[in-house]
Design a protein around this motif. Structure first.
Motif, PDB file in Angstrom:
ATOM      1  N   UNK A 280       0.842  -1.190   0.000  1.00  0.00           N
ATOM      2  CA  UNK A 280       0.000   0.000   0.000  1.00  0.00           C
ATOM      3  C   UNK A 280       0.877   1.240   0.000  1.00  0.00           C
ATOM      4  N   UNK A 281       0.561   2.180  -0.873  1.00  0.00           N
ATOM      5  CA  UNK A 281       1.234   3.472  -0.901  1.00  0.00           C
ATOM      6  C   UNK A 281       0.192   4.523  -0.573  1.00  0.00           C
ATOM      7  N   UNK A 282       0.580   5.465   0.293  1.00  0.00           N
ATOM      8  CA  UNK A 282      -0.405   6.464   0.655  1.00  0.00           C
ATOM      9  C   UNK A 282       0.150   7.607   1.458  1.00  0.00           C
ATOM     10  N   UNK A 283      -0.773   8.407   1.945  1.00  0.00           N
ATOM     11  CA  UNK A 283      -0.464   9.613   2.695  1.00  0.00           C
ATOM     12  C   UNK A 283      -0.945   9.465   4.136  1.00  0.00           C
ATOM     13  N   UNK A 284      -0.196  10.058   5.048  1.00  0.00           N
ATOM     14  CA  UNK A 284      -0.549  10.086   6.455  1.00  0.00           C
ATOM     15  C   UNK A 284      -0.580  11.553   6.882  1.00  0.00           C
ATOM     16  N   UNK A 285      -1.639  11.937   7.602  1.00  0.00           N
ATOM     17  CA  UNK A 285      -1.799  13.323   8.035  1.00  0.00           C
ATOM     18  C   UNK A 285      -2.028  13.374   9.534  1.00  0.00           C
ATOM     19  N   UNK A 286      -1.379  14.323  10.190  1.00  0.00           N
ATOM     20  CA  UNK A 286      -1.594  14.578  11.607  1.00  0.00           C
ATOM     21  C   UNK A 286      -2.499  15.798  11.736  1.00  0.00           C
ATOM     22  N   UNK A 287      -3.518  15.702  12.606  1.00  0.00           N
ATOM     23  CA  UNK A 287      -4.434  16.828  12.801  1.00  0.00           C
ATOM     24  C   UNK A 287      -4.868  16.882  14.259  1.00  0.00           C
ATOM     25  N   UNK A 288      -5.651  17.880  14.599  1.00  0.00           N
ATOM     26  CA  UNK A 288      -6.124  18.082  15.979  1.00  0.00           C
ATOM     27  C   UNK A 288      -4.958  17.952  16.960  1.00  0.00           C
TER      28      UNK A 288
ATOM     29  N   UNK B 121      -4.306  10.149  10.546  1.00  0.00           N
ATOM     30  CA  UNK B 121      -5.186   9.494   9.586  1.00  0.00           C
ATOM     31  C   UNK B 121      -4.417   9.238   8.307  1.00  0.00           C
ATOM     32  N   UNK B 122      -4.837   8.211   7.610  1.00  0.00           N
ATOM     33  CA  UNK B 122      -4.139   7.856   6.389  1.00  0.00           C
ATOM     34  C   UNK B 122      -5.020   7.092   5.436  1.00  0.00           C
ATOM     35  N   UNK B 123      -4.570   7.078   4.202  1.00  0.00           N
ATOM     36  CA  UNK B 123      -5.256   6.331   3.160  1.00  0.00           C
ATOM     37  C   UNK B 123      -4.205   5.754   2.238  1.00  0.00           C
ATOM     38  N   UNK B 124      -4.353   4.475   1.930  1.00  0.00           N
ATOM     39  CA  UNK B 124      -3.393   3.825   1.053  1.00  0.00           C
ATOM     40  C   UNK B 124      -4.088   2.993   0.000  1.00  0.00           C
TER      41      UNK B 124
ATOM     42  N   UNK C  30      -7.155   0.880   1.775  1.00  0.00           N
ATOM     43  CA  UNK C  30      -7.378   0.905   3.218  1.00  0.00           C
ATOM     44  C   UNK C  30      -7.284   2.355   3.656  1.00  0.00           C
ATOM     45  N   UNK C  31      -8.186   2.755   4.539  1.00  0.00           N
ATOM     46  CA  UNK C  31      -8.071   4.080   5.120  1.00  0.00           C
ATOM     47  C   UNK C  31      -8.525   4.005   6.558  1.00  0.00           C
ATOM     48  N   UNK C  32      -7.961   4.890   7.346  1.00  0.00           N
ATOM     49  CA  UNK C  32      -8.316   4.860   8.745  1.00  0.00           C
ATOM     50  C   UNK C  32      -7.737   6.028   9.498  1.00  0.00           C
ATOM     51  N   UNK C  33      -8.095   6.089  10.780  1.00  0.00           N
ATOM     52  CA  UNK C  33      -7.592   7.143  11.642  1.00  0.00           C
ATOM     53  C   UNK C  33      -7.480   6.612  13.059  1.00  0.00           C
TER      54      UNK C  33
ATOM     55  N   UNK D 253     -11.318   1.325   7.416  1.00  0.00           N
ATOM     56  CA  UNK D 253     -12.217   0.905   6.348  1.00  0.00           C
ATOM     57  C   UNK D 253     -11.357   0.328   5.224  1.00  0.00           C
ATOM     58  N   UNK D 254     -11.808  -0.766   4.641  1.00  0.00           N
ATOM     59  CA  UNK D 254     -11.098  -1.360   3.514  1.00  0.00           C
ATOM     60  C   UNK D 254     -12.084  -1.586   2.374  1.00  0.00           C
ATOM     61  N   UNK D 255     -11.557  -1.648   1.171  1.00  0.00           N
ATOM     62  CA  UNK D 255     -12.391  -1.906   0.003  1.00  0.00           C
ATOM     63  C   UNK D 255     -11.607  -2.683  -1.032  1.00  0.00           C
TER      64      UNK D 255
END
Length: 151
Positions: free
Chosen positions: A59-67, A77-80, A88-91, A112-114
């Motif tokens: 999986x290749x994706x982005x990860x973001x830090x917030x709050x 949170x991230x999505x790959x 796959x995405x989640x937080x 969540x996965x798809x």
């Protein structure tokens, strides 16, 4: 799928917070992490190879830090995308509580996965997700304690 847990870490909260924001520590602790590159103080690019049941995917994706509320809490949170395997995405909301000389790290995750990977069934995906989260936080705990003992 939602899950959570906690990990007692034998280190001051500020040290745990620094480690949670250190890409080198995170790279060591994320199961299957092949690369983790900081793009900005709140954005990372990741490549992770995972096996869920009979399906193995990178999986290749982005990860973001917030709050972000240093040194108490943040949301990661991230999505790959894993090609034919799906996505796959989640937080996770991570909270650090001082407990004497230790830190109590609490986490609550949503995932969540798809795609093909979602066809494996929710029980297999849930148990794999719980295992990966537990492995990450156990490895993170060891890395932080090792860092404290070297200081």
């Amino acid at each position: 799928m939602d899950m959570g847990g906690e990990e007692r870490i034998a280190a001051p909260r500020e040290v745990v917070w620094e480690a949670l924001n250190d890409p080198d520590i995170l790279r060591q602790c994320i199961p299957g992490c092949q690369s983790l590159e900081q793009k900005s103080p709140t954005e990372l690019a990741a490549t992770v190879k995972l096996k869920v049941g009979p399906v193995s995917a990178t999986f290749s994706g982005e990860v973001t830090l917030s709050d972000i509320n240093p040194p108490e809490s943040y949301m990661i949170s991230g999505e790959g995308k894993g090609g034919i395997a799906g996505f796959a995405k989640g937080s996770a909301t991570v909270t650090l509580l001082e407990d004497g000389a230790d830190t109590l790290l609490r986490y609550a995750t949503k995932a969540q996965v798809g795609g093909k990977i979602a066809q494996l069934g929710s029980r297999l995906i849930d148990s794999t997700s719980q295992k990966l989260a537990a492995q990450f936080f156990a490895d993170f705990n060891k890395a932080v304690v090792a860092r404290v003992s070297q200081a």
